[in-house]
Write a protein that holds these residues in place. Structure first.
Motif, mmCIF file in Angstrom:
data_model
loop_
_atom_site.group_PDB
_atom_site.id
_atom_site.type_symbol
_atom_site.label_atom_id
_atom_site.label_comp_id
_atom_site.label_asym_id
_atom_site.label_seq_id
_atom_site.Cartn_x
_atom_site.Cartn_y
_atom_site.Cartn_z
ATOM 1 N N MET A 147 21.767 2.981 32.935
ATOM 2 C CA MET A 147 21.550 3.279 31.508
ATOM 3 C C MET A 147 22.860 3.071 30.745
ATOM 4 N N THR A 148 22.785 2.336 29.669
ATOM 5 C CA THR A 148 23.979 2.023 28.887
ATOM 6 C C THR A 148 24.449 3.255 28.122
ATOM 7 N N SER A 149 25.749 3.515 28.208
ATOM 8 C CA SER A 149 26.307 4.669 27.519
ATOM 9 C C SER A 149 26.334 4.415 26.014
ATOM 10 N N LYS A 150 25.992 5.456 25.255
ATOM 11 C CA LYS A 150 26.013 5.345 23.799
ATOM 12 C C LYS A 150 27.307 5.871 23.190
ATOM 13 N N VAL A 151 28.252 6.215 24.042
ATOM 14 C CA VAL A 151 29.522 6.733 23.527
ATOM 15 C C VAL A 151 30.227 5.712 22.638
ATOM 16 N N PRO A 152 30.359 4.410 23.072
ATOM 17 C CA PRO A 152 30.994 3.430 22.173
ATOM 18 C C PRO A 152 30.258 3.298 20.836
ATOM 19 N N PHE A 153 28.922 3.418 20.892
ATOM 20 C CA PHE A 153 28.149 3.320 19.642
ATOM 21 C C PHE A 153 28.520 4.450 18.686
ATOM 22 N N TYR A 154 28.534 5.679 19.199
ATOM 23 C CA TYR A 154 28.845 6.821 18.334
ATOM 24 C C TYR A 154 30.301 6.776 17.864
ATOM 25 N N ILE A 155 31.173 6.242 18.694
ATOM 26 C CA ILE A 155 32.577 6.086 18.265
ATOM 27 C C ILE A 155 32.651 5.085 17.109
ATOM 28 N N SER A 156 31.890 3.986 17.224
ATOM 29 C CA SER A 156 31.879 2.986 16.155
ATOM 30 C C SER A 156 31.329 3.569 14.861
ATOM 31 N N ILE B 62 34.059 0.814 -2.508
ATOM 32 C CA ILE B 62 33.542 -0.123 -1.514
ATOM 33 C C ILE B 62 33.360 0.559 -0.161
ATOM 34 N N GLY B 63 34.118 1.636 0.092
ATOM 35 C CA GLY B 63 33.991 2.354 1.354
ATOM 36 C C GLY B 63 32.634 3.003 1.529
ATOM 37 N N LEU B 64 31.920 3.226 0.421
ATOM 38 C CA LEU B 64 30.597 3.830 0.525
ATOM 39 C C LEU B 64 29.638 2.938 1.303
ATOM 40 N N GLN B 65 29.845 1.621 1.240
ATOM 41 C CA GLN B 65 28.968 0.704 1.970
ATOM 42 C C GLN B 65 29.098 0.915 3.482
ATOM 43 N N LEU B 66 30.294 1.238 3.956
ATOM 44 C CA LEU B 66 30.481 1.503 5.383
ATOM 45 C C LEU B 66 29.779 2.789 5.794
ATOM 46 N N ILE B 67 29.799 3.799 4.908
ATOM 47 C CA ILE B 67 29.110 5.062 5.212
ATOM 48 C C ILE B 67 27.605 4.835 5.259
ATOM 49 N N VAL B 68 27.088 4.037 4.329
ATOM 50 C CA VAL B 68 25.662 3.715 4.335
ATOM 51 C C VAL B 68 25.290 2.969 5.611
ATOM 52 N N LEU B 69 26.137 2.030 6.024
ATOM 53 C CA LEU B 69 25.889 1.294 7.265
ATOM 54 C C LEU B 69 25.840 2.233 8.461
ATOM 55 N N ALA B 70 26.768 3.193 8.499
ATOM 56 C CA ALA B 70 26.783 4.161 9.603
ATOM 57 C C ALA B 70 25.504 4.998 9.617
ATOM 58 N N CYS B 71 25.025 5.401 8.455
ATOM 59 C CA CYS B 71 23.788 6.188 8.379
ATOM 60 C C CYS B 71 22.593 5.372 8.863
ATOM 61 N N ILE B 72 22.542 4.090 8.499
ATOM 62 C CA ILE B 72 21.433 3.235 8.937
ATOM 63 C C ILE B 72 21.464 3.075 10.461
ATOM 64 N N LEU B 73 22.660 2.913 11.014
ATOM 65 C CA LEU B 73 22.774 2.785 12.469
ATOM 66 C C LEU B 73 22.305 4.054 13.172
#
Length: 501
Positions: free
Chosen positions: A1-10, A468-479
Protein backbone atom coordinates in the motif's frame (compact mmCIF):
# COMPACT_ATOMS: atom_id res chain seq x y z
CA UNK A 1 0.00 0.00 0.00
CA UNK A 2 1.41 3.36 -1.03
CA UNK A 3 2.10 5.71 1.85
CA UNK A 4 0.14 8.96 1.82
CA UNK A 5 2.66 10.79 3.97
CA UNK A 6 4.35 12.51 0.95
CA UNK A 7 0.89 13.55 -0.26
CA UNK A 8 -0.05 15.17 3.04
CA UNK A 9 3.36 16.82 3.24
CA UNK A 10 2.81 18.29 -0.23
CA UNK A 11 -0.64 19.56 0.74
CA UNK A 12 0.78 21.10 3.92
CA UNK A 13 3.54 22.80 1.90
CA UNK A 14 0.97 24.21 -0.53
CA UNK A 15 -1.02 25.68 2.36
CA UNK A 16 2.09 27.09 4.06
CA UNK A 17 3.42 28.65 0.83
CA UNK A 18 -0.01 30.07 0.02
CA UNK A 19 -0.38 31.65 3.45
CA UNK A 20 3.22 32.95 3.32
CA UNK A 21 2.72 34.60 -0.08
CA UNK A 22 -0.54 36.16 1.09
CA UNK A 23 1.05 37.50 4.29
CA UNK A 24 4.01 38.83 2.29
CA UNK A 25 1.62 40.63 -0.07
CA UNK A 26 -0.30 42.09 2.85
CA UNK A 27 2.68 43.15 4.98
CA UNK A 28 5.06 44.42 2.29
CA UNK A 29 2.64 45.92 -0.22
CA UNK A 30 -0.10 47.00 2.16
CA UNK A 31 -2.92 45.16 0.35
CA UNK A 32 -5.85 44.79 2.79
CA UNK A 33 -7.61 41.52 3.54
CA UNK A 34 -10.99 43.03 2.81
CA UNK A 35 -11.94 45.49 0.06
CA UNK A 36 -12.53 49.14 0.88
CA UNK A 37 -10.27 49.33 3.92
CA UNK A 38 -7.59 51.58 2.52
CA UNK A 39 -6.70 54.03 -0.22
CA UNK A 40 -7.56 53.36 -3.83
CA UNK A 41 -5.21 53.61 -6.79
CA UNK A 42 -6.29 53.54 -10.42
CA UNK A 43 -3.99 52.04 -13.02
CA UNK A 44 -5.00 53.54 -16.36
CA UNK A 45 -3.41 52.41 -19.58
CA UNK A 46 -3.73 54.08 -22.98
CA UNK A 47 -3.06 51.77 -25.91
CA UNK A 48 -2.18 53.55 -29.16
CA UNK A 49 -2.66 51.59 -32.38
CA UNK A 50 -1.66 52.71 -35.86
CA UNK A 51 -0.10 51.46 -39.07
CA UNK A 52 3.41 52.69 -39.89
CA UNK A 53 4.10 53.82 -43.46
CA UNK A 54 7.77 52.84 -43.51
CA UNK A 55 9.14 56.30 -42.70
CA UNK A 56 9.96 58.37 -39.58
CA UNK A 57 7.12 58.40 -37.07
CA UNK A 58 6.24 60.93 -34.40
CA UNK A 59 3.35 60.24 -32.01
CA UNK A 60 1.99 62.82 -29.57
CA UNK A 61 -0.61 61.98 -26.92
CA UNK A 62 -2.24 64.36 -24.45
CA UNK A 63 -1.56 63.01 -20.95
CA UNK A 64 -3.15 63.96 -17.63
CA UNK A 65 -1.71 65.50 -14.50
CA UNK A 66 -2.69 65.88 -10.86
CA UNK A 67 -6.18 67.32 -10.57
CA UNK A 68 -8.87 67.85 -8.00
CA UNK A 69 -9.55 64.50 -6.35
CA UNK A 70 -6.73 62.60 -8.08
CA UNK A 71 -2.97 62.71 -7.57
CA UNK A 72 -0.70 61.43 -10.32
CA UNK A 73 1.87 59.28 -8.52
CA UNK A 74 3.53 57.50 -11.43
CA UNK A 75 3.59 57.28 -15.22
CA UNK A 76 5.48 55.02 -17.59
CA UNK A 77 5.63 53.99 -21.22
CA UNK A 78 6.13 50.71 -23.06
CA UNK A 79 7.25 51.34 -26.62
CA UNK A 80 10.12 49.09 -27.82
CA UNK A 81 12.37 50.89 -30.26
CA UNK A 82 10.79 54.32 -29.70
CA UNK A 83 12.25 57.31 -27.96
CA UNK A 84 9.88 58.88 -25.43
CA UNK A 85 9.68 62.26 -23.74
CA UNK A 86 7.15 64.07 -21.57
CA UNK A 87 6.85 67.71 -22.56
CA UNK A 88 4.86 70.71 -21.36
CA UNK A 89 3.30 72.67 -24.20
CA UNK A 90 1.03 75.70 -24.33
CA UNK A 91 -1.95 73.35 -24.64
CA UNK A 92 -0.87 71.10 -21.71
CA UNK A 93 1.23 68.02 -20.97
CA UNK A 94 1.92 65.58 -23.78
CA UNK A 95 3.86 62.35 -24.20
CA UNK A 96 5.84 62.16 -27.44
CA UNK A 97 7.28 59.04 -29.08
CA UNK A 98 9.59 59.03 -32.06
CA UNK A 99 11.36 56.48 -34.24
CA UNK A 100 13.35 56.71 -37.44
CA UNK A 101 11.49 53.91 -39.24
CA UNK A 102 8.21 52.14 -38.52
CA UNK A 103 6.23 49.92 -40.87
CA UNK A 104 3.13 47.81 -40.34
CA UNK A 105 0.89 47.60 -37.24
CA UNK A 106 2.33 49.46 -34.23
CA UNK A 107 1.31 49.41 -30.55
CA UNK A 108 2.40 51.93 -27.93
CA UNK A 109 1.39 51.78 -24.26
CA UNK A 110 1.20 54.67 -21.82
CA UNK A 111 0.37 53.89 -18.19
CA UNK A 112 -0.53 56.33 -15.42
CA UNK A 113 -1.28 55.66 -11.76
CA UNK A 114 -3.67 57.94 -9.90
CA UNK A 115 -4.27 57.99 -6.17
CA UNK A 116 -7.83 58.85 -5.15
CA UNK A 117 -7.02 61.86 -2.99
CA UNK A 118 -9.84 64.16 -1.82
CA UNK A 119 -7.20 66.55 -0.48
CA UNK A 120 -5.53 66.96 -3.87
CA UNK A 121 -5.69 70.61 -4.87
CA UNK A 122 -4.45 72.07 -8.11
CA UNK A 123 -3.84 75.69 -8.96
CA UNK A 124 -6.59 76.60 -11.39
CA UNK A 125 -5.37 78.33 -14.54
CA UNK A 126 -7.84 81.06 -15.50
CA UNK A 127 -8.74 81.66 -19.15
CA UNK A 128 -6.62 84.17 -21.02
CA UNK A 129 -7.19 86.16 -24.18
CA UNK A 130 -10.34 87.31 -25.88
CA UNK A 131 -13.11 84.83 -26.63
CA UNK A 132 -13.50 84.33 -30.36
CA UNK A 133 -17.12 84.60 -31.39
CA UNK A 134 -18.14 81.73 -33.74
CA UNK A 135 -19.94 82.36 -37.02
CA UNK A 136 -23.32 80.68 -37.63
CA UNK A 137 -25.68 80.43 -40.58
CA UNK A 138 -28.72 82.71 -40.28
CA UNK A 139 -31.21 80.03 -39.11
CA UNK A 140 -28.67 78.50 -36.72
CA UNK A 141 -27.74 81.91 -35.33
CA UNK A 142 -31.38 82.74 -34.71
CA UNK A 143 -31.89 79.47 -32.83
CA UNK A 144 -28.71 80.05 -30.80
CA UNK A 145 -29.78 83.59 -29.86
CA UNK A 146 -33.19 82.31 -28.79
CA UNK A 147 -31.60 79.69 -26.54
CA UNK A 148 -29.20 82.26 -25.08
CA UNK A 149 -31.99 84.68 -24.24
CA UNK A 150 -34.11 81.96 -22.66
CA UNK A 151 -31.24 80.52 -20.63
CA UNK A 152 -30.15 84.01 -19.50
CA UNK A 153 -33.60 84.77 -18.14
CA UNK A 154 -33.50 81.64 -15.98
CA UNK A 155 -29.91 82.02 -14.73
CA UNK A 156 -27.89 84.22 -12.41
CA UNK A 157 -24.30 83.57 -13.51
CA UNK A 158 -22.22 81.65 -16.06
CA UNK A 159 -22.57 78.30 -14.25
CA UNK A 160 -26.35 78.46 -13.92
CA UNK A 161 -26.55 79.76 -17.50
CA UNK A 162 -24.74 76.65 -18.72
CA UNK A 163 -26.99 74.40 -16.65
CA UNK A 164 -30.13 75.97 -18.10
CA UNK A 165 -28.71 75.81 -21.62
CA UNK A 166 -28.12 72.06 -21.29
CA UNK A 167 -31.65 71.59 -19.99
CA UNK A 168 -32.99 73.35 -23.08
CA UNK A 169 -30.87 71.17 -25.38
CA UNK A 170 -32.22 68.03 -23.70
CA UNK A 171 -35.82 69.18 -24.10
CA UNK A 172 -37.25 66.89 -26.79
CA UNK A 173 -39.95 69.42 -27.70
CA UNK A 174 -37.66 72.40 -28.22
CA UNK A 175 -37.61 73.43 -31.89
CA UNK A 176 -34.52 75.62 -31.57
CA UNK A 177 -32.61 72.82 -29.89
CA UNK A 178 -33.72 70.33 -32.57
CA UNK A 179 -32.45 72.63 -35.31
CA UNK A 180 -29.03 72.91 -33.69
CA UNK A 181 -28.83 69.18 -32.95
CA UNK A 182 -29.28 68.44 -36.65
CA UNK A 183 -26.08 70.37 -37.32
CA UNK A 184 -23.80 69.57 -34.38
CA UNK A 185 -23.40 67.38 -31.33
CA UNK A 186 -24.49 68.62 -27.90
CA UNK A 187 -20.90 69.14 -26.78
CA UNK A 188 -20.13 71.32 -29.81
CA UNK A 189 -23.39 73.26 -29.44
CA UNK A 190 -22.70 74.08 -25.79
CA UNK A 191 -19.13 75.11 -26.58
CA UNK A 192 -20.11 77.37 -29.49
CA UNK A 193 -23.10 78.96 -27.74
CA UNK A 194 -21.00 79.72 -24.67
CA UNK A 195 -18.37 81.32 -26.91
CA UNK A 196 -21.12 83.27 -28.70
CA UNK A 197 -22.37 84.48 -25.30
CA UNK A 198 -18.76 85.44 -24.37
CA UNK A 199 -18.61 82.97 -21.49
CA UNK A 200 -15.16 81.42 -20.79
CA UNK A 201 -15.39 77.70 -21.57
CA UNK A 202 -13.43 74.86 -23.15
CA UNK A 203 -13.78 71.26 -24.28
CA UNK A 204 -12.08 68.50 -22.28
CA UNK A 205 -11.72 64.75 -22.81
CA UNK A 206 -12.69 62.56 -19.86
CA UNK A 207 -12.78 58.85 -19.07
CA UNK A 208 -15.13 57.14 -16.65
CA UNK A 209 -13.24 54.99 -14.16
CA UNK A 210 -14.74 51.51 -13.93
CA UNK A 211 -12.83 48.60 -12.45
CA UNK A 212 -11.88 46.04 -15.11
CA UNK A 213 -13.03 48.19 -18.03
CA UNK A 214 -11.21 47.59 -21.33
CA UNK A 215 -10.96 49.42 -24.64
CA UNK A 216 -12.84 52.48 -23.46
CA UNK A 217 -12.90 55.57 -25.65
CA UNK A 218 -12.54 59.11 -24.38
CA UNK A 219 -15.66 61.25 -23.94
CA UNK A 220 -15.99 64.96 -24.59
CA UNK A 221 -17.45 67.27 -21.94
CA UNK A 222 -17.59 71.02 -21.32
CA UNK A 223 -15.86 73.11 -18.66
CA UNK A 224 -16.99 76.61 -17.63
CA UNK A 225 -14.98 79.14 -15.64
CA UNK A 226 -16.93 80.46 -12.64
CA UNK A 227 -14.35 83.04 -11.64
CA UNK A 228 -12.39 80.75 -9.32
CA UNK A 229 -12.31 77.29 -10.87
CA UNK A 230 -13.38 75.23 -13.88
CA UNK A 231 -16.77 73.51 -13.50
CA UNK A 232 -17.40 70.31 -15.47
CA UNK A 233 -20.67 69.74 -17.33
CA UNK A 234 -21.96 66.70 -19.20
CA UNK A 235 -24.28 68.00 -21.97
CA UNK A 236 -25.60 64.50 -22.73
CA UNK A 237 -27.97 64.58 -19.76
CA UNK A 238 -30.07 67.22 -18.08
CA UNK A 239 -28.99 65.82 -14.72
CA UNK A 240 -25.83 67.74 -13.90
CA UNK A 241 -24.66 65.39 -11.14
CA UNK A 242 -21.20 64.45 -12.46
CA UNK A 243 -20.02 60.99 -11.44
CA UNK A 244 -17.14 61.09 -8.91
CA UNK A 245 -15.32 58.50 -11.05
CA UNK A 246 -14.74 60.96 -13.89
CA UNK A 247 -11.08 61.66 -14.64
CA UNK A 248 -10.12 64.52 -16.94
CA UNK A 249 -7.52 63.15 -19.33
CA UNK A 250 -7.20 65.78 -22.05
CA UNK A 251 -7.39 69.51 -21.23
CA UNK A 252 -5.57 70.64 -24.35
CA UNK A 253 -8.76 71.61 -26.20
CA UNK A 254 -6.70 70.87 -29.32
CA UNK A 255 -6.24 67.16 -30.01
CA UNK A 256 -5.97 63.94 -28.05
CA UNK A 257 -3.67 62.05 -30.43
CA UNK A 258 -1.42 63.20 -33.28
CA UNK A 259 0.45 60.70 -35.46
CA UNK A 260 2.92 61.77 -38.15
CA UNK A 261 4.18 58.99 -40.42
CA UNK A 262 1.31 56.61 -39.71
CA UNK A 263 -2.35 56.05 -40.55
CA UNK A 264 -5.50 54.53 -39.03
CA UNK A 265 -4.46 55.72 -35.59
CA UNK A 266 -6.69 55.19 -32.55
CA UNK A 267 -6.33 55.09 -28.78
CA UNK A 268 -8.19 52.96 -26.22
CA UNK A 269 -8.14 53.02 -22.45
CA UNK A 270 -8.09 50.15 -19.97
CA UNK A 271 -8.22 50.55 -16.23
CA UNK A 272 -8.16 48.60 -13.03
CA UNK A 273 -8.45 49.59 -9.36
CA UNK A 274 -6.13 48.52 -6.55
CA UNK A 275 -6.56 48.84 -2.80
CA UNK A 276 -3.38 49.91 -0.99
CA UNK A 277 -2.42 51.34 2.37
CA UNK A 278 -2.23 55.14 2.74
CA UNK A 279 1.45 54.94 3.63
CA UNK A 280 2.18 52.83 0.58
CA UNK A 281 0.26 55.21 -1.66
CA UNK A 282 1.92 58.38 -0.41
CA UNK A 283 5.41 56.82 -0.44
CA UNK A 284 4.92 55.61 -4.01
CA UNK A 285 5.41 51.91 -3.19
CA UNK A 286 2.93 50.76 -5.76
CA UNK A 287 5.69 50.11 -8.30
CA UNK A 288 5.86 46.36 -8.88
CA UNK A 289 9.17 44.74 -8.03
CA UNK A 290 10.67 41.45 -6.88
CA UNK A 291 8.09 38.70 -6.55
CA UNK A 292 5.31 41.01 -7.71
CA UNK A 293 6.93 41.31 -11.15
CA UNK A 294 6.35 37.58 -11.63
CA UNK A 295 2.62 37.94 -11.00
CA UNK A 296 -0.30 39.02 -13.13
CA UNK A 297 0.11 42.59 -11.82
CA UNK A 298 3.04 43.05 -14.20
CA UNK A 299 0.85 42.40 -17.26
CA UNK A 300 -0.85 45.12 -19.33
CA UNK A 301 -4.10 46.28 -17.77
CA UNK A 302 -6.26 44.80 -20.50
CA UNK A 303 -4.88 41.34 -19.70
CA UNK A 304 -5.13 42.01 -15.94
CA UNK A 305 -8.84 42.76 -16.34
CA UNK A 306 -9.23 39.43 -18.14
CA UNK A 307 -7.33 37.56 -15.42
CA UNK A 308 -9.59 39.10 -12.78
CA UNK A 309 -12.28 36.72 -14.04
CA UNK A 310 -9.94 33.80 -14.72
CA UNK A 311 -8.62 33.84 -11.14
CA UNK A 312 -12.18 33.18 -9.90
CA UNK A 313 -12.45 29.85 -11.78
CA UNK A 314 -10.51 27.86 -9.10
CA UNK A 315 -13.12 28.99 -6.54
CA UNK A 316 -15.81 27.61 -8.84
CA UNK A 317 -13.87 24.36 -9.20
CA UNK A 318 -13.63 24.05 -5.40
CA UNK A 319 -17.40 24.49 -5.07
CA UNK A 320 -18.06 21.86 -7.76
CA UNK A 321 -15.72 19.35 -6.11
CA UNK A 322 -17.36 19.90 -2.71
CA UNK A 323 -20.90 19.54 -4.10
CA UNK A 324 -20.07 16.38 -6.06
CA UNK A 325 -17.77 14.64 -3.56
CA UNK A 326 -19.27 15.63 -0.21
CA UNK A 327 -22.90 16.50 -1.03
CA UNK A 328 -23.28 14.06 -3.92
CA UNK A 329 -25.02 16.51 -6.24
CA UNK A 330 -25.26 15.28 -9.84
CA UNK A 331 -24.27 17.57 -12.69
CA UNK A 332 -24.21 17.23 -16.44
CA UNK A 333 -20.48 17.32 -17.06
CA UNK A 334 -17.81 17.89 -14.46
CA UNK A 335 -17.00 21.58 -14.80
CA UNK A 336 -19.70 22.70 -17.21
CA UNK A 337 -21.45 24.58 -14.32
CA UNK A 338 -18.32 26.71 -13.82
CA UNK A 339 -18.32 27.83 -17.45
CA UNK A 340 -22.05 28.52 -17.28
CA UNK A 341 -21.45 30.58 -14.11
CA UNK A 342 -18.80 32.61 -15.96
CA UNK A 343 -21.43 33.32 -18.61
CA UNK A 344 -23.88 34.34 -15.86
CA UNK A 345 -21.33 36.91 -14.66
CA UNK A 346 -21.55 38.56 -18.09
CA UNK A 347 -25.30 38.19 -18.61
CA UNK A 348 -26.55 38.71 -15.02
CA UNK A 349 -28.24 35.89 -13.14
CA UNK A 350 -31.90 36.06 -14.18
CA UNK A 351 -31.11 36.71 -17.84
CA UNK A 352 -28.54 33.90 -17.80
CA UNK A 353 -30.90 31.34 -16.27
CA UNK A 354 -33.69 32.16 -18.73
CA UNK A 355 -31.27 32.05 -21.65
CA UNK A 356 -29.77 28.76 -20.49
CA UNK A 357 -33.18 27.10 -20.15
CA UNK A 358 -34.36 28.41 -23.53
CA UNK A 359 -31.24 27.28 -25.38
CA UNK A 360 -30.98 23.85 -23.77
CA UNK A 361 -34.73 23.20 -23.97
CA UNK A 362 -34.96 24.15 -27.64
CA UNK A 363 -31.74 22.28 -28.38
CA UNK A 364 -33.11 19.07 -26.83
CA UNK A 365 -36.19 19.26 -29.03
CA UNK A 366 -34.08 19.65 -32.17
CA UNK A 367 -31.62 16.99 -30.98
CA UNK A 368 -34.48 14.50 -30.57
CA UNK A 369 -35.22 14.93 -34.26
CA UNK A 370 -31.55 14.50 -35.23
CA UNK A 371 -31.41 11.21 -33.31
CA UNK A 372 -33.93 9.74 -35.74
CA UNK A 373 -31.58 10.41 -38.68
CA UNK A 374 -28.93 8.00 -37.31
CA UNK A 375 -26.08 10.42 -37.98
CA UNK A 376 -22.48 9.76 -36.99
CA UNK A 377 -21.34 11.34 -33.71
CA UNK A 378 -19.09 14.02 -35.30
CA UNK A 379 -21.77 15.08 -37.77
CA UNK A 380 -24.43 15.09 -35.06
CA UNK A 381 -22.35 17.25 -32.70
CA UNK A 382 -21.52 19.64 -35.54
CA UNK A 383 -25.20 19.93 -36.39
CA UNK A 384 -26.02 20.64 -32.73
CA UNK A 385 -23.33 23.36 -32.59
CA UNK A 386 -24.78 25.09 -35.65
CA UNK A 387 -28.25 24.72 -34.19
CA UNK A 388 -27.16 26.32 -30.90
CA UNK A 389 -25.65 29.25 -32.81
CA UNK A 390 -28.90 29.71 -34.73
CA UNK A 391 -30.95 29.50 -31.51
CA UNK A 392 -28.78 32.15 -29.82
CA UNK A 393 -29.02 34.38 -32.91
CA UNK A 394 -32.82 34.10 -33.06
CA UNK A 395 -33.29 34.70 -29.34
CA UNK A 396 -30.96 37.71 -29.43
CA UNK A 397 -32.75 39.33 -32.39
CA UNK A 398 -36.19 38.68 -30.89
CA UNK A 399 -35.12 40.09 -27.50
CA UNK A 400 -33.77 43.22 -29.18
CA UNK A 401 -36.90 43.72 -31.29
CA UNK A 402 -39.23 43.54 -28.30
CA UNK A 403 -37.01 45.89 -26.28
CA UNK A 404 -35.31 43.39 -23.94
CA UNK A 405 -31.76 44.69 -24.26
CA UNK A 406 -30.64 42.26 -21.54
CA UNK A 407 -31.13 39.48 -24.08
CA UNK A 408 -28.19 40.77 -26.12
CA UNK A 409 -25.80 39.39 -23.51
CA UNK A 410 -26.92 35.81 -24.25
CA UNK A 411 -24.10 35.62 -26.80
CA UNK A 412 -21.65 35.17 -23.88
CA UNK A 413 -22.74 31.56 -23.41
CA UNK A 414 -20.07 29.00 -24.42
CA UNK A 415 -21.58 27.47 -27.56
CA UNK A 416 -19.42 24.33 -27.67
CA UNK A 417 -20.14 23.51 -24.01
CA UNK A 418 -23.87 24.03 -24.53
CA UNK A 419 -23.78 21.76 -27.59
CA UNK A 420 -22.09 18.96 -25.64
CA UNK A 421 -24.56 19.50 -22.79
CA UNK A 422 -27.50 19.09 -25.15
CA UNK A 423 -25.92 15.97 -26.67
CA UNK A 424 -25.17 14.54 -23.22
CA UNK A 425 -28.68 15.20 -21.90
CA UNK A 426 -30.25 13.73 -25.03
CA UNK A 427 -28.33 10.47 -24.64
CA UNK A 428 -29.13 10.46 -20.92
CA UNK A 429 -32.83 10.86 -21.74
CA UNK A 430 -32.70 7.83 -24.03
CA UNK A 431 -30.74 5.66 -21.58
CA UNK A 432 -31.94 6.74 -18.11
CA UNK A 433 -35.17 8.61 -18.75
CA UNK A 434 -36.36 12.19 -18.16
CA UNK A 435 -36.03 11.98 -14.36
CA UNK A 436 -32.25 11.64 -14.57
CA UNK A 437 -32.09 14.52 -17.08
CA UNK A 438 -34.00 16.76 -14.66
CA UNK A 439 -31.75 15.71 -11.76
CA UNK A 440 -28.49 16.37 -13.61
CA UNK A 441 -29.77 19.47 -15.39
CA UNK A 442 -31.18 20.90 -12.18
CA UNK A 443 -27.98 20.03 -10.33
CA UNK A 444 -25.91 21.76 -13.00
CA UNK A 445 -28.06 24.88 -12.84
CA UNK A 446 -28.01 24.97 -9.02
CA UNK A 447 -24.23 24.55 -9.01
CA UNK A 448 -23.84 27.29 -11.63
CA UNK A 449 -25.94 29.66 -9.49
CA UNK A 450 -23.86 28.93 -6.37
CA UNK A 451 -20.62 29.43 -8.31
CA UNK A 452 -22.02 32.69 -9.74
CA UNK A 453 -22.82 33.97 -6.24
CA UNK A 454 -19.26 33.17 -5.15
CA UNK A 455 -17.70 34.77 -8.25
CA UNK A 456 -19.65 38.00 -7.80
CA UNK A 457 -18.88 38.31 -4.10
CA UNK A 458 -16.67 41.41 -3.71
CA UNK A 459 -14.58 39.83 -0.94
CA UNK A 460 -13.80 36.74 -3.01
CA UNK A 461 -13.01 38.88 -6.06
CA UNK A 462 -10.64 40.98 -3.97
CA UNK A 463 -8.83 38.03 -2.40
CA UNK A 464 -8.41 35.95 -5.57
CA UNK A 465 -7.03 38.82 -7.62
CA UNK A 466 -4.74 40.42 -5.04
CA UNK A 467 -3.45 37.30 -3.24
CA UNK A 468 -2.00 34.78 -5.66
CA UNK A 469 -1.18 32.50 -2.72
CA UNK A 470 -4.88 31.83 -2.28
CA UNK A 471 -4.80 29.69 -5.43
CA UNK A 472 -2.33 27.31 -3.74
CA UNK A 473 -4.63 27.02 -0.71
CA UNK A 474 -7.58 26.25 -2.98
CA UNK A 475 -5.49 23.61 -4.77
CA UNK A 476 -4.60 22.02 -1.43
CA UNK A 477 -8.29 21.90 -0.43
CA UNK A 478 -9.24 20.25 -3.74
CA UNK A 479 -6.51 17.64 -3.26
CA UNK A 480 -7.77 16.87 0.24
CA UNK A 481 -11.35 16.56 -0.99
CA UNK A 482 -10.06 14.17 -3.66
CA UNK A 483 -9.03 11.70 -0.96
CA UNK A 484 -12.51 11.49 0.57
CA UNK A 485 -13.98 7.99 0.23
CA UNK A 486 -16.90 8.18 2.66
CA UNK A 487 -20.62 8.42 2.01
CA UNK A 488 -22.05 11.45 0.31
CA UNK A 489 -24.78 13.32 2.17
CA UNK A 490 -27.38 12.51 -0.48
CA UNK A 491 -26.58 8.79 -0.07
CA UNK A 492 -27.49 8.77 3.61
CA UNK A 493 -31.17 8.68 2.69
CA UNK A 494 -30.66 5.07 1.61
CA UNK A 495 -30.07 4.16 5.24
CA UNK A 496 -33.19 5.91 6.53
CA UNK A 497 -35.23 2.65 6.59
CA UNK A 498 -32.56 1.03 8.81
CA UNK A 499 -32.86 3.91 11.29
CA UNK A 500 -36.65 3.57 11.34
CA UNK A 501 -36.39 -0.20 11.97
Amino acid sequence: MTSKVPFYISVALLIIVGITLSMFRHENYGVPWTPGETRQIWDIEAKIEFVGLGKPVKVSLAVPHTQTGYTLINESSSSPGYGVAYVNTESGRRAEWSVRHAEGPQNIYYKAQFLVDPQAKVAQIPPTGAIEKPAFDAPVESAAIALIERARQRSADDVTFTRELIKLLNDAEGQNASLLLNKMSKVEIVDKILAYAQIPAKLVGVIELEDGRRRQSIQAMNQVWDGKQWILFNPQTADQAISPNILIWDESNVSLLDVVGGQNSQVFFSMIAQEVSPQQATNDKVQADGLLNLSIHSLPLEEQAMFKTIMLIPIGALIVVFLRVIIGLKTSGTFMPVLIAVAFVQTQLVTGIVGFLLIVGTGLIIRSYLSRLNLLLVARISAVIITVIMIISVFTVVAFKIGLTEGLSITFFPMIILSWTIERMSILWEEEGPKEVVLQGGGSLLTAVLVYLAMTNPYIQHLTFNFIGLQLIVLACILLLGTYTGYRLTELRRFKPLIED
